[in-house]
Design an enzyme around this catalytic site. Structure first.
Site, PDB file in Angstrom:
ATOM      1  N   GLU A  97       2.410   0.060   5.045  1.00  0.00           N
ATOM      2  CA  GLU A  97       1.378   0.879   5.667  1.00  0.00           C
ATOM      3  C   GLU A  97       1.870   2.287   6.003  1.00  0.00           C
ATOM      4  O   GLU A  97       1.139   3.254   5.858  1.00  0.00           O
ATOM      5  CB  GLU A  97       0.885   0.181   6.938  1.00  0.00           C
ATOM      6  CG  GLU A  97      -0.367   0.818   7.497  1.00  0.00           C
ATOM      7  CD  GLU A  97      -0.946   0.000   8.632  1.00  0.00           C
ATOM      8  OE1 GLU A  97      -0.862  -1.232   8.566  1.00  0.00           O
ATOM      9  OE2 GLU A  97      -1.443   0.602   9.578  1.00  0.00           O
ATOM     10  N   ASP A  98       3.109   2.380   6.449  1.00  0.00           N
ATOM     11  CA  ASP A  98       3.557   3.661   7.004  1.00  0.00           C
ATOM     12  C   ASP A  98       4.607   4.418   6.196  1.00  0.00           C
ATOM     13  O   ASP A  98       4.993   5.517   6.572  1.00  0.00           O
ATOM     14  CB  ASP A  98       4.106   3.450   8.423  1.00  0.00           C
ATOM     15  CG  ASP A  98       3.014   3.014   9.385  1.00  0.00           C
ATOM     16  OD1 ASP A  98       1.843   3.317   9.103  1.00  0.00           O
ATOM     17  OD2 ASP A  98       3.332   2.377  10.400  1.00  0.00           O
TER      18      ASP A  98
END
Ligand code: MN
Length: 742
Positions: A97-98
């Site tokens: 996600e990051d």
């Protein structure tokens, strides 16, 4: 290239972070080794090094290195005694996600299991090829995705909870604006979800952390008040516990007894929902007795009931009847001599584990052996699978529908009822025969017309109680209607009813649209051809003619628009004003007064056949005056958001007018049934326009059309028929159950 090869261990930032966090990682390993000697150190170390590398340039809002969050999530998972795979996935849960890494890269390095877990926790960020989603839709998709991956591996949800728990513990660093949103989401979805999975400990902590933010004033105040009386309460508790402990010793029972403060949010809810002042909440504390064998639970129950008076209606045996989330325990409430009440929970150690940890307990490692019972896990998943099944095959679900269904499934207590075959069906509290019917089979739900509960005929909206024996009566002519939505409690029933109503409404709209188009074209002496409509649909951006017709039927597209979209259609409107047109057709409408207008052309909706006394609404049609519908009519429901076209209307019943109403009848097939019905109606001086009764399988079903003056009159008719011997039900025919045009 393997992702591990990307790590440059000589890089400054990375080195500094390693120095800072290596001791924390060592602590994590030490914690794991304590309960699981067979842990996979190599896997954990790899996940640690790669996670640290991937996040090395990121910071949390608090200013700490981002990876601190991932380590904390892993520590929480170790506290829950999870296996190495889950903890490694916890260390990596935010990588996709990051950071720039993909799920494929995670799979290549760490294998499909960890990749699945990480993917399940990753939020939905973008759905390609579609316009930006509303926050609600995105949230619905995120939950659906989470539940979907969870259905493949339950550990997804456990990581998600550990993640949320740490985020909530550090929520003060998040900007105030998002803080409130996250706190409310935690209260409304994560708390109930944790409860549904039996994770009481996680649930309490999440709810109290959320409480602190969504109503800080009450939180601080309540905390202060509880602390003020802490000593008095503890002294009181010791006084209650001492005789219990003595009694246990006398009977040679080895048990742990302790008082437990209830969590703040549950006290807050009692004050608010039950509307009780703080002073009256006595059960701030509960006593827990943990014994060694199941038999001892009941034995100890007898002992405490000998010492104190039990409150009869608050005794619950969740050992014999476990909660849907697997919770088992005996609950009793005792009253002391001063009239104070205290709740006592009695359970064994394994029951206690499940009560605190819920599904997570099934992944617990006990001396290196996973404590997993397949059936229990499957049972936990049942409702999730059922929920997902309802939305299967749809790429994008209706956000509101999905969240509503999820909430229905999360917020409810349960009722147990029996099928005639003796199977137990579990449903939410206050479920009805319609819920039961859908639970047994969708088809039974779609056609249920009545029910027998413990041998007695009951209406469809009857509330079922635990222990009821329920038998459903079906009829091929029966279909769901709008009113069912008012009383059903299960998301499954609601979903199917809504789906059916939507389909019927769509069919209605098409037919109505068709009718409007044909009439207008005829009036302007134009020919309607499918080709022309096709052309029009294309120009007006509809996928097909059906959708165009439906839009006309719903009043979304005016007939003028269709004319102007067709090249050779140049209508010559007769120069007659709307008012004149209306007046010229006005007749026989005196029973209804339209607010602020007289003499306007009014028709009664054929679909719902309103009679005086019904709650009604008017709908301004294009060029056809005002149609009156019952306010519960599904056709009206679909129009109601067009506020400028609905108008309030009233009955002015001065005229001796009769209104046609169609009733459907169900009864036992017996001799003279028809004679008795007609006799009963004749006695009430009621005009029958049509009577059609057929028999099949010893059941008589039929339709009867009568003329009535108003709603009380109709009620008398229904009562008169109901009283005939053998009649099971008499119902007004609802529009959705007729496949006719409006
Ligand atoms: Mn996270």
């Amino acid at each position: 290239m393997h992702v591990m090869d990307a790590i440059d261990s000589s890089e400054k930032t990375y080195q500094k972070l390693r120095e800072q966090y290596d001791p924390v990682f060592q602590q994590l390993i030490d914690n794991i080794r304590e309960y699981n000697p067979n842990y996979n150190e190599e896997l954990l170390r790899k996940a640690y090094e790669f996670g640290l590398w991937a996040h090395r340039h990121q910071q949390r809002q608090s200013g700490e290195p981002y990876f601190e969050h991932c380590l904390n999530v892993a520590l929480i998972l170790a506290e829950m005694r999870m296996d190495s795979v889950t903890i490694a996935a916890g260390l990596l849960h935010d990588v996709v996600e990051d950071t720039g890494y993909t799920n494929e890269e995670i799979e290549e390095e760490f294998g499909p299991q960890i990749a699945l877990l990480v993917d399940g926790v990753t939020k939905i960020t973008e759905v390609s090829g579609r316009k930006r989603l509303s926050r609600e839709s995105r949230q619905a998709e995120t939950f659906r995705k989470m539940l979907l991956s969870m259905a493949r591996d339950l550990r997804v949800i456990i990581i998600k909870f550990a993640d949320r728990l740490h985020n909530m513990r550090t929520l003060e660093h998040v900007p105030a604006k998002s803080r409130m949103r996250i706190a409310i989401e935690t209260r409304d979805v994560y708390g109930p979800l944790a409860n549904r999975f039996g994770m009481a400990r996680v649930k309490s902590e999440l709810e109290d952390l959320a409480f602190k933010y969504f109503d800080n004033k009450s939180f601080v105040e309540l905390k202060k008040r509880i602390n003020q009386k802490k000593e008095a309460r503890e002294a009181y508790l010791a006084k209650i516990i001492a005789p219990i402990e003595t009694e246990l010793k006398t009977h040679n029972i080895n048990a742990t007894v302790y008082g437990r403060p209830k969590h703040l949010y549950s006290i807050y809810r009692k004050i608010h929902i039950r509307n009780k002042p703080f002073e009256e909440i006595y059960d701030l504390l509960a006593i827990r007795i943990i014994v060694q064998k199941v038999e001892e639970c009941y034995y100890v129950l007898g002992l405490v009931h000998n010492l104190y008076t039990p409150v009869y209606e608050r005794f619950k045996d969740y050992i014999a009847m476990p909660k849907i989330n697997g919770y088992q325990s005996l609950h009793t409430t005792l009253v002391d001599k001063e009239g104070h009440m205290v709740e006592v929970q009695i359970r064994t150690e394994p029951m206690h584990n499940i009560a605190e940890m819920g599904i997570a307990a099934h992944w617990r490692y006990k001396e290196g052996i996973p404590d997993r019972k397949k059936d229990d896990v499957e049972q936990q998943l049942g409702w999730v699978r059922q929920l997902l099944d309802q939305f299967k095959g749809k790429e994008m679900v209706d956000a509101q529908d999905f969240l509503e269904s999820l909430k229905i499934d999360l917020y409810q207590d349960e009722t147990f009822v029996f099928t005639p075959q003796g199977d137990v069906i579990r449903m939410p509290l206050d479920s009805t025969p319609v819920d039961f019917a859908f639970q047994v089979h969708t088809n039974i739900g779609m056609h249920c017309i009545g029910a027998k509960v413990n041998g007695k005929i009951v209406p469809l909206k009857h509330k079922l109680h635990s222990g009821d024996l329920v038998e459903i009566i079906t009829s091929a002519n029966q279909h769901p209607n709008q009113d069912w939505l008012i009383f059903v409690r299960t998301s499954k029933a609601r979903h199917h009813i809504r789906k059916y109503l939507r389909e019927v409404q769509f069919e209605h709209s098409i037919k109505l649209g068709e009718e409007i188009i044909t009439k207008y074209f005829r009036r302007f002496k134009l020919k309607v051809s499918e080709d022309k409509l096709e052309e029009s649909a294309k120009k007006l951006n509809f996928d097909n003619v059906k959708n165009l017709k439906a839009a006309v039927g719903r009043g979304e597209v005016s007939i003028e628009k269709i004319f102007s979209s067709i090249s050779d259609a140049k209508p010559k409107e007769q120069k007659e004003s709307l008012l004149q047109r209306i007046l010229s057709r006005n007749r026989n409408q005196s029973a209804i007064q339209v607010q602020g207008m007289d003499n306007i052309m009014v028709h009664l909706g054929k679909c719902c056949q309103p009679v005086p006394g019904d709650d009604i609404l008017g709908y301004i049609t294009r060029g056809k005056g005002v149609t009156i519908h019952r306010s519960t009519c599904p056709n009206m429901q679909s129009l109601i958001d067009k506020k400028d076209r609905t108008i309030p209307v009233n009955w002015t019943v001065e005229v001796e007018e009769e209104f046609k109403v169609q009733l459907s009848i169900l009864g036992e097939d017996r001799k003279n049934l028809i004679r008795d019905i007609t006799q009963a109606l004749a006695n009430h001086n009621i005009n029958i326009l049509n009577l059609d009764i057929r028999s099949k399988d010893k059941l008589a079903t039929g339709k009867i059309i009568v003329e009535v003056k108003n709603l009380p009159h109709l009620t008398r008719v229904i009562n008169a028929i109901s009283k005939c011997k053998g009649i099971l039900s008499v119902e007004r025919v609802e529009p959705a159950s007729r496949k006719r045009t409006v």
